[in-house]
Scaffold this motif. Structure first.
Motif, PDB file in Angstrom:
ATOM      1  N   SER A  16       0.801  -1.218   0.000  1.00  0.00           N
ATOM      2  CA  SER A  16       0.000   0.000   0.000  1.00  0.00           C
ATOM      3  C   SER A  16       0.833   1.267   0.000  1.00  0.00           C
ATOM      4  CB  SER A  16      -0.897  -0.012   1.234  1.00  0.00           C
ATOM      5  OG  SER A  16      -0.103  -0.221   2.390  1.00  0.00           O
ATOM      6  N   HIS A  17       2.148   1.156   0.034  1.00  0.00           N
ATOM      7  CA  HIS A  17       3.007   2.353   0.009  1.00  0.00           C
ATOM      8  C   HIS A  17       2.954   2.961  -1.385  1.00  0.00           C
ATOM      9  CE1 HIS A  17       4.718  -0.085   3.262  1.00  0.00           C
ATOM     10  NE2 HIS A  17       5.147   1.043   3.793  1.00  0.00           N
ATOM     11  N   TRP A  18       2.596   4.216  -1.491  1.00  0.00           N
ATOM     12  CA  TRP A  18       2.585   4.800  -2.828  1.00  0.00           C
ATOM     13  C   TRP A  18       3.593   5.925  -3.033  1.00  0.00           C
ATOM     14  CZ3 TRP A  18       1.712   9.816  -2.061  1.00  0.00           C
ATOM     15  CH2 TRP A  18       0.765  10.266  -1.124  1.00  0.00           C
ATOM     16  N   ARG A  19       4.166   6.400  -1.927  1.00  0.00           N
ATOM     17  CA  ARG A  19       4.996   7.598  -2.055  1.00  0.00           C
ATOM     18  C   ARG A  19       6.095   7.440  -3.121  1.00  0.00           C
ATOM     19  NH1 ARG A  19       7.984  10.826   2.926  1.00  0.00           N
ATOM     20  NH2 ARG A  19       9.107  12.330   1.659  1.00  0.00           N
ATOM     21  N   ILE A  22       4.760   6.971  -6.797  1.00  0.00           N
ATOM     22  CA  ILE A  22       4.160   8.191  -7.329  1.00  0.00           C
ATOM     23  C   ILE A  22       5.252   9.220  -7.662  1.00  0.00           C
ATOM     24  CG2 ILE A  22       2.750  10.210  -6.694  1.00  0.00           C
ATOM     25  CD1 ILE A  22       0.917   8.034  -7.399  1.00  0.00           C
ATOM     26  N   MET A  23       6.285   9.268  -6.832  1.00  0.00           N
ATOM     27  CA  MET A  23       7.400  10.182  -7.128  1.00  0.00           C
ATOM     28  C   MET A  23       8.045   9.804  -8.467  1.00  0.00           C
ATOM     29  SD  MET A  23       7.449  12.304  -4.557  1.00  0.00           S
ATOM     30  CE  MET A  23       5.683  12.108  -4.453  1.00  0.00           C
ATOM     31  N   ARG A  26       5.776  10.704 -11.390  1.00  0.00           N
ATOM     32  CA  ARG A  26       5.817  12.141 -11.699  1.00  0.00           C
ATOM     33  C   ARG A  26       7.093  12.522 -12.433  1.00  0.00           C
ATOM     34  NH1 ARG A  26       3.088  16.185  -7.500  1.00  0.00           N
ATOM     35  NH2 ARG A  26       4.061  17.562  -9.024  1.00  0.00           N
TER      36      ARG A  26
ATOM     37  N   ALA B 209      -6.374   7.733   1.761  1.00  0.00           N
ATOM     38  CA  ALA B 209      -5.377   8.671   1.234  1.00  0.00           C
ATOM     39  C   ALA B 209      -3.941   8.241   1.498  1.00  0.00           C
ATOM     40  CB  ALA B 209      -5.599  10.069   1.834  1.00  0.00           C
ATOM     41  N   THR B 211      -2.574   5.283   2.785  1.00  0.00           N
ATOM     42  CA  THR B 211      -2.258   4.026   2.124  1.00  0.00           C
ATOM     43  C   THR B 211      -3.505   3.696   1.314  1.00  0.00           C
ATOM     44  OG1 THR B 211      -3.194   2.586   3.806  1.00  0.00           O
ATOM     45  CG2 THR B 211      -0.906   3.225   4.085  1.00  0.00           C
ATOM     46  N   GLU B 252       4.803  10.671   6.887  1.00  0.00           N
ATOM     47  CA  GLU B 252       5.630   9.702   6.172  1.00  0.00           C
ATOM     48  C   GLU B 252       5.244   9.624   4.696  1.00  0.00           C
ATOM     49  OE1 GLU B 252       8.034   6.953   7.590  1.00  0.00           O
ATOM     50  OE2 GLU B 252       8.404   8.888   8.486  1.00  0.00           O
ATOM     51  N   ALA B 253       4.008   9.949   4.409  1.00  0.00           N
ATOM     52  CA  ALA B 253       3.595   9.969   3.005  1.00  0.00           C
ATOM     53  C   ALA B 253       4.131  11.208   2.305  1.00  0.00           C
ATOM     54  CB  ALA B 253       2.081   9.916   2.896  1.00  0.00           C
ATOM     55  N   GLY B 254       4.621  12.179   3.063  1.00  0.00           N
ATOM     56  CA  GLY B 254       5.247  13.333   2.432  1.00  0.00           C
ATOM     57  C   GLY B 254       4.865  14.691   2.972  1.00  0.00           C
ATOM     58  N   ILE B 452      -0.464  16.488  -0.346  1.00  0.00           N
ATOM     59  CA  ILE B 452       0.629  15.657   0.168  1.00  0.00           C
ATOM     60  C   ILE B 452       1.657  15.390  -0.938  1.00  0.00           C
ATOM     61  CG2 ILE B 452       1.244  13.413   1.149  1.00  0.00           C
ATOM     62  CD1 ILE B 452      -1.534  13.307   2.414  1.00  0.00           C
ATOM     63  N   ASN B 453       1.115  15.064  -2.093  1.00  0.00           N
ATOM     64  CA  ASN B 453       1.945  14.780  -3.246  1.00  0.00           C
ATOM     65  C   ASN B 453       2.903  15.903  -3.610  1.00  0.00           C
ATOM     66  OD1 ASN B 453       2.241  12.812  -5.208  1.00  0.00           O
ATOM     67  ND2 ASN B 453       0.010  12.579  -5.219  1.00  0.00           N
ATOM     68  N   GLU B 454       2.377  17.112  -3.619  1.00  0.00           N
ATOM     69  CA  GLU B 454       3.206  18.273  -3.965  1.00  0.00           C
ATOM     70  C   GLU B 454       4.344  18.419  -2.971  1.00  0.00           C
ATOM     71  OE1 GLU B 454       3.153  20.023  -6.673  1.00  0.00           O
ATOM     72  OE2 GLU B 454       1.446  18.778  -7.303  1.00  0.00           O
ATOM     73  N   ALA B 456       5.606  16.148  -0.993  1.00  0.00           N
ATOM     74  CA  ALA B 456       6.529  15.016  -1.080  1.00  0.00           C
ATOM     75  C   ALA B 456       7.481  15.185  -2.274  1.00  0.00           C
ATOM     76  CB  ALA B 456       5.753  13.707  -1.217  1.00  0.00           C
ATOM     77  N   TYR B 457       6.940  15.657  -3.377  1.00  0.00           N
ATOM     78  CA  TYR B 457       7.760  15.804  -4.592  1.00  0.00           C
ATOM     79  C   TYR B 457       8.792  16.912  -4.405  1.00  0.00           C
ATOM     80  CZ  TYR B 457       8.572  15.292  -9.652  1.00  0.00           C
ATOM     81  OH  TYR B 457       9.120  15.027 -10.884  1.00  0.00           O
TER      82      TYR B 457
END
Ligand code: B12
Lengths: 133, 563
Positions: A16-19, A22-23, A26, B209, B211, B252-254, B452-454, B456-457
């Motif tokens: 389930s880890h997506w970080r 997804i990085m 992108r 969101a 996981t 941890e997700a970012g 979160i995505n932004e 993390a990136y």
């Protein structure tokens, strides 16, 4: 006719880890590639998706430790469906000692934790030097 | 005292004198080009020096107060670690339940003071070990639990009437089942629910969101299940924390530190509103809302974050919910040191990192602490790495003297300023979430995922450019690295689970099972509290997979908008 490099990305098993994935997705997109991110699928479905999408590259992500069992199954499924020439790469929590066996099983390259995204982009681009092909 | 009577002889007041002296000092630095602005990881500006001038507007009793009293900035409890040390709560879980039971016992024997149990991927996602999609992940990342029988074995011989147990159930679907199994097991052992102490994670963001899985519940339904468990505990298990808002996992997700706190508070606000809507008085459930935060690299920002969180929570509970019980007003939290800050490269360096993280957590007043193991980025902790992490926790507790005084950094010009600045940033983001329609809506629309995505990136890029140094990774690298330790091997699990599950299935009363499962499905649709139904259902031998399928049949599934 030229087209962008096409990458299907999936997570193995129930990971389930997506970080990380997804990085990577992108970064590949930002580098001008077409990325189809399908989330979790079983190995045979990933292979099918890859063929349907006519992917050049199949990107697998696993941080759960299931890679030794599931990653080779993707390669085998691709081969049995006549897609053995597609490049399969893998990333995530892959202990270094596993890497040689994964390569023997047909995984082209393995990218563990801490790999710069830029290196992954460079690797994929280098697989298709005449990009856009 | 008037300004005048405080003035010095030359007619300037003391603050003015300090200001002038400071300006002079600063100019000297500027002349040598040594005065520059920097910022914390979440982007709060930081000056090279803080002085009384920065904290002049603080009103001690209003803004800081005493530990255990409003506004709780200086600590949740009055005597802090002198009265009661933080709980040494190291995560453990892998393989079949009998193996994890052994690890729990080892940790307790070696001085851990609480249990922190993690479950494997299939259990967390609501699949039985034997499900075709689950087989490759059985026993990985946590312990496998299919039925009540596994829960019995998992806690066999562990004094659950004394030790507090944290169940890292992650998301509400797995939580309703696992928590019911834990409670049912306690009842079987003659321990009334009123006596049980512990926490379940039960955060709907974990499902939707942070996981994600092939099939998660739609956000509103997942949220409702979370509230079912809170409501059930408010009625029947008053010492159990039925939710732990998992800021750690968001981080941890970012997320950054500001987002971490804003998201947990917004989530807790949403739950509180729902429970009030269900007719519960705020002081009935709010004292049992608990939080789970990260301790990442930016030492002082992390400490200020915990302090700001306490001030904000106090204000929200008091002003928005008119809570009166001190328990409702105090922000209690568990900390885990940041796993995402640990590297696969030169892994022994992680011991040092985790020790700094842990120090920040307790200087910030954590109630409970897990220290990560040095093999974090490589595998489940081995016995040796788990023990080293436990000892790191204990060294901090017993050797460093940090327990001597509450909130030792309170009054630091820098830390107080950072606390104020973080508070402002967090409040601003809270308002933005309100504008998004609240937490559930923000998840449904994908706003949370994008945010979160932004972050993390941007973080990833800052590490790659070297702007954020990571020793052993983007500086002080070693080209040829040999792994300096053995890696964990997951013990054989699938066959053990398969055998046990088959036995349970053979021996259970199928008619009772079908009755229990239709009760689950019915409750899911009708809105009846699912915990009430499951407490009975799990004793009939129903499996976690059956429950999840029944719930999903009733409520449908959802795909998180990740990219
Ligand atoms: C962040 C994290 C989490 C976050 C996940 C957030 C998210 N949305 O992703 C949270 C806190 C939620 C989490 C939860 C869990 N986690 Co976790 N987690 C981590 C952690 C600390 C970092 C992973 C990460 O995101 N790193 C940053 C990214 C950028 O790096 P990355 O993922 O490695 O990706 C890079 C490469 O691997 C590669 N890559 C990755 N994918 C792909 C794909 C392709 C195609 C390519 C080319 C490259 C590539 O490129 C990326 C860039 O460099 C790791 C440990 C670690 N330090 O690595 C544990 C870890 C992965 N988690 C672990 C576990 C067990 C869990 C849980 C199952 C624990 C539990 N039972 O509760 C839960 C899952 C809960 C659930 N409900 O499913 C274990 C797995 C054990 C194992 N493999 O043996 C680890 C290794 C920690 C440990 N030692 O125990 N986790």
């Amino acid at each position: 006719m030229t087209r962008k490099i096409r990458v299907v990305m999936a997570r193995l098993g129930l990971d389930s880890h997506w970080r990380g994935s997804i990085m990577v997705a992108r970064a590949l997109r930002d580098a001008g590639m077409e990325v189809i991110y399908v989330g979790n699928q079983d190995p045979e479905t990933i292979a099918e998706t890859a063929l349907q999408e006519d992917a050049d590259v199949v990107g697998l992500s696993s941080l759960s430790g299931n890679h030794m069992e599931l990653a080779p199954r993707v390669v085998n499924a691709l081969r049995s469906k006549g897609g053995g020439h597609r490049t399969v790469i893998l990333g995530g929590t892959v202990p270094p000692p596993d890497v040689p066996r994964l390569k023997e099983a047909g995984i082209a390259e393995v990218f563990g934790p801490g790999t710069p995204l830029e290196r992954i982009v460079r690797y994929v681009s280098a697989c298709f030097p005449q990009n856009p092909r | 005292m008037s300004e005048k009577s405080r003035s010095g002889e030359d007619g300037h007041n003391p603050r003015e004198i300090i200001r002038q002296a400071f300006e002079e000092w600063r100019r000297a630095l500027e002349r040598e080009d040594l005065w520059s602005e920097d910022s914390t990881r979440s982007g709060v500006p930081v000056k090279p020096l803080y002085t009384p001038l920065d904290t002049a507007s603080l009103d001690y009793l209003r803004d800081l107060g005493f530990p255990g009293s409003e506004p709780y900035v200086r600590g949740a409890y009055s005597s802090m670690y002198r009265g009661r040390s933080w709980t040494v709560r190291q995560l453990a879980g892998f393989g079949p339940p009998e193996e994890t039971n052994r690890r729990y016992k080892l940790l307790l024997k070696e001085g851990a003071t609480g249990i922190n149990g993690v479950f494997d991927y299939p259990t967390l996602r609501g699949y039985d070990s034997t499900d075709p999609v689950a087989r490759a992940d059985v026993g990985r990342g946590g312990v496998a639990v299919d039925t009540l029988e596994d829960m019995r074995i998992l806690f066999d011989g562990i004094p659950i009437h004394e030790v507090s147990t944290s169940l890292v159930t992650c998301n509400p679907v797995s939580n309703v089942t696992l928590q019911s199994m834990y409670f049912a097991n306690a009842l079987e052992r003659g321990i009334p629910l009123e006596k049980l102490r512990g926490t379940s994670q039960n955060d709907f963001l974990m499902e939707t969101a942070i996981t994600t899985a092939p099939e998660s519940l739609p956000p509103a339904h997942s949220f409702r299940l979370c509230c079912d468990a809170i409501e059930f505990c408010a009625r029947r298990a008053p010492r159990w924390n039925p939710v732990s808002f998992t800021g750690y996992n968001y981080r941890e997700a970012g997320c950054n530190a500001v987002q971490e706190v804003a998201f947990v508070v917004a989530n807790a606000v949403a739950c509180s509103e729902e429970l009030v809507r269900r007719g519960l008085e705020v002081d009935r459930f709010a004292p049992r809302l608990s939080f789970f935060l990260s301790a990442h690299n930016d030492f002082f920002e992390e400490i200020a974050k915990y302090r700001a969180a306490r001030r904000i929570w106090h204000r929200v509970m008091k002003e928005r919910f008119a809570a009166r019980d001190p328990g409702s007003l105090r922000f209690r939290f568990h900390v885990q040191t940041a796993g995402a800050a640990l590297t696969a490269q030169q892994p022994l360096n992680n011991i040092a990192r985790a020790a700094y993280h842990a120090m920040a957590a307790v200087l910030g007043g954590a109630q409970s602490l897990h220290v990560d193991a040095y093999d974090e980025a490589l595998c489940t902790p081995t016995e040796q790495s788990a023990l080293t992490a436990l000892r790191t926790n204990q060294i901090l507790l017993l050797e460093t003297g940090v327990t001597r005084t509450a909130d030792p950094l309170g009054g630091s010009y820098y830390v107080e300023t950072l606390t104020n600045r973080l508070e402002e940033e967090i409040l601003e983001l809270l308002e933005e979430i309100e504008n998004q329609g609240g937490m559930v809506r923000a998840v449904e629309t994908g706003w949370i995922h994008r945010t979160i995505n932004e972050t993390a990136y941007a973080y990833q890029q800052a590490v790659e450019s070297g702007e954020i140094p990571v020793v052993g990774l983007n500086c002080h690298r070693m080209e040829e690295e040999e792994l300096p330790m053995d890696l964990f091997q997951v013990p054989e699990t699938l066959s053990v689970q398969e055998k046990r599950l088959r036995k349970v299935l053979r021996e259970r009363d199928e008619a009772q099972v079908q009755k229990a499962l239709s009760a689950v499905e019915h409750a899911a649709t009708s809105g009846e509290n699912l915990m009430d139904v499951l407490m009975e259902g799990v004793t009939r031998g129903i499996t976690i997979g059956e429950v999840s399928r029944a719930i999903k049949r009733a409520l449908g599934t959802w795909n998180a908008p990740l990219l």
